[in-house]
Design a protein around this motif. Structure first.
Motif, mmCIF file in Angstrom:
data_model
loop_
_atom_site.group_PDB
_atom_site.id
_atom_site.type_symbol
_atom_site.label_atom_id
_atom_site.label_comp_id
_atom_site.label_asym_id
_atom_site.label_seq_id
_atom_site.Cartn_x
_atom_site.Cartn_y
_atom_site.Cartn_z
ATOM 1 N N ALA A 93 0.806 -1.225 0.000
ATOM 2 C CA ALA A 93 0.000 0.000 0.000
ATOM 3 C C ALA A 93 0.835 1.270 0.000
ATOM 4 N N ASP A 94 2.089 1.195 -0.370
ATOM 5 C CA ASP A 94 2.954 2.372 -0.307
ATOM 6 C C ASP A 94 3.087 3.096 -1.648
ATOM 7 N N ALA A 95 2.133 2.913 -2.542
ATOM 8 C CA ALA A 95 2.169 3.561 -3.850
ATOM 9 C C ALA A 95 0.813 4.207 -4.129
ATOM 10 N N GLU A 96 0.765 5.069 -5.144
ATOM 11 C CA GLU A 96 -0.494 5.745 -5.483
ATOM 12 C C GLU A 96 -1.555 4.764 -5.992
ATOM 13 N N PHE A 97 -1.108 3.740 -6.689
ATOM 14 C CA PHE A 97 -2.019 2.735 -7.237
ATOM 15 C C PHE A 97 -1.566 1.365 -6.744
ATOM 16 N N CYS A 98 -2.386 0.736 -5.911
ATOM 17 C CA CYS A 98 -2.051 -0.545 -5.288
ATOM 18 C C CYS A 98 -2.874 -1.654 -5.925
ATOM 19 N N VAL A 99 -2.226 -2.760 -6.246
ATOM 20 C CA VAL A 99 -2.909 -3.913 -6.818
ATOM 21 C C VAL A 99 -2.770 -5.069 -5.838
ATOM 22 N N ALA A 100 -3.903 -5.578 -5.356
ATOM 23 C CA ALA A 100 -3.924 -6.725 -4.454
ATOM 24 C C ALA A 100 -4.299 -7.956 -5.253
ATOM 25 N N THR A 101 -3.368 -8.874 -5.409
ATOM 26 C CA THR A 101 -3.633 -10.080 -6.180
ATOM 27 C C THR A 101 -4.464 -11.058 -5.355
ATOM 28 N N CYS A 102 -4.991 -12.071 -6.025
ATOM 29 C CA CYS A 102 -5.879 -13.024 -5.331
ATOM 30 C C CYS A 102 -5.108 -13.940 -4.393
ATOM 31 N N GLY A 103 -3.790 -14.006 -4.487
ATOM 32 C CA GLY A 103 -2.993 -14.837 -3.596
ATOM 33 C C GLY A 103 -2.747 -14.214 -2.231
ATOM 34 N N LEU A 104 -3.108 -12.956 -2.062
ATOM 35 C CA LEU A 104 -2.907 -12.266 -0.791
ATOM 36 C C LEU A 104 -3.960 -12.745 0.212
ATOM 37 N N PRO A 105 -3.552 -13.178 1.417
ATOM 38 C CA PRO A 105 -4.527 -13.664 2.401
ATOM 39 C C PRO A 105 -5.497 -12.570 2.848
ATOM 40 N N ARG A 106 -6.634 -12.989 3.381
ATOM 41 C CA ARG A 106 -7.694 -12.065 3.806
ATOM 42 C C ARG A 106 -7.203 -10.988 4.783
ATOM 43 N N PRO A 107 -6.502 -11.326 5.877
ATOM 44 C CA PRO A 107 -6.059 -10.269 6.806
ATOM 45 C C PRO A 107 -5.108 -9.272 6.148
ATOM 46 N N ALA A 108 -4.223 -9.771 5.289
ATOM 47 C CA ALA A 108 -3.289 -8.885 4.591
ATOM 48 C C ALA A 108 -4.028 -7.988 3.596
ATOM 49 N N THR A 109 -5.055 -8.528 2.940
ATOM 50 C CA THR A 109 -5.850 -7.731 2.000
ATOM 51 C C THR A 109 -6.580 -6.619 2.731
ATOM 52 N N LEU A 110 -7.206 -6.945 3.852
ATOM 53 C CA LEU A 110 -7.910 -5.922 4.641
ATOM 54 C C LEU A 110 -6.938 -4.858 5.157
ATOM 55 N N ALA A 111 -5.752 -5.270 5.576
ATOM 56 C CA ALA A 111 -4.745 -4.308 6.042
ATOM 57 C C ALA A 111 -4.284 -3.408 4.902
ATOM 58 N N LEU A 112 -4.104 -3.977 3.706
ATOM 59 C CA LEU A 112 -3.700 -3.185 2.537
ATOM 60 C C LEU A 112 -4.770 -2.157 2.187
ATOM 61 N N VAL A 113 -6.036 -2.575 2.170
ATOM 62 C CA VAL A 113 -7.130 -1.661 1.835
ATOM 63 C C VAL A 113 -7.227 -0.548 2.883
ATOM 64 N N ARG A 114 -7.068 -0.898 4.148
ATOM 65 C CA ARG A 114 -7.129 0.095 5.233
ATOM 66 C C ARG A 114 -5.979 1.100 5.122
ATOM 67 N N ALA A 115 -4.759 0.603 4.876
ATOM 68 C CA ALA A 115 -3.590 1.488 4.754
ATOM 69 C C ALA A 115 -3.716 2.397 3.536
ATOM 70 N N ALA A 116 -4.230 1.866 2.431
ATOM 71 C CA ALA A 116 -4.416 2.675 1.224
ATOM 72 C C ALA A 116 -5.470 3.753 1.456
ATOM 73 N N ALA A 117 -6.516 3.425 2.197
ATOM 74 C CA ALA A 117 -7.563 4.417 2.497
ATOM 75 C C ALA A 117 -6.999 5.553 3.345
ATOM 76 N N GLU A 118 -6.173 5.218 4.315
ATOM 77 C CA GLU A 118 -5.570 6.251 5.163
ATOM 78 C C GLU A 118 -4.636 7.147 4.370
ATOM 79 N N ALA A 119 -3.935 6.581 3.400
ATOM 80 C CA ALA A 119 -2.993 7.353 2.589
ATOM 81 C C ALA A 119 -3.652 8.031 1.395
ATOM 82 N N GLY A 120 -4.912 7.680 1.081
ATOM 83 C CA GLY A 120 -5.605 8.273 -0.059
ATOM 84 C C GLY A 120 -5.236 7.640 -1.384
#
Length: 170
Positions: A93-120
């Protein structure tokens, strides 16, 4: 009764579900029914293009290497160029455009979405219909998201900008 080796009763629920999914998306076909100029522009300029826009190809090459289909890779690269994003990150989630692949586990996906939301930052969540758990995860993200989301069957776009809370199924 059997047709082509499979009982009709096994195929019918899947077909009804598929028909319901297609009918729910009919009003957004080719951008009609999308009452957001931002999303309409994305539909017309990104989703309906088969070729790459002029510009960098870094994301396109990284997605192909990660096993994403050519069509989806072209669309996401065009989205990056269209929206003016300069950096991307796969499963981070440290870039302007983040891509979460289907291999990313559920907790990591939720953390990525949350971090991206905080960073805009904008997130593309790949394969939103890849199983019941993935669909439930995407539904949870859509319900809790404060801005615009766009479901394109192949990926779910989660925008974290000034747009109102809307969900488009294209």
């Amino acid at each position: 009764m059997k047709i082509v080796g499979h009982p009709i009763s096994f195929r019918l629920p899947g077909r009804v579900s598929e028909l319901r999914n297609r009918l729910s998306r009919v009003r957004y076909f080719r951008g009609h029914g999308v009452h957001s100029p931002f999303v309409y522009d994305i539909v017309r300029s990104v989703f309906m293009r088969d070729d790459l826009l002029p510009g960098r190809r870094d994301l396109y090459e990284a997605l192909l290497t990660a096993g994403v289909s050519r069509r989806r890779a072209v669309q996401l690269q065009n989205l990056m160029i269209h929206c003016g994003y300069t950096t991307f990150g796969l499963n981070r989630a440290d870039a302007e455009f983040c891509v979460a692949t289907c291999g990313l586990p559920r907790p990591a996906t939720l953390a990525l979405v949350r971090a991206a939301a905080e960073a805009g930052h904008t997130v593309a969540l790949m394969s939103p219909y890849d199983g019941c758990e993935r669909q439930a995860l995407c539904g949870q993200i859509i319900a809790g998201h404060a801005s615009t989301t766009v479901d394109n069957r192949g990926y779910l776009l989660i925008f974290n900008n000034h747009l109102p809370k809307q969900h488009f199924r294209i």
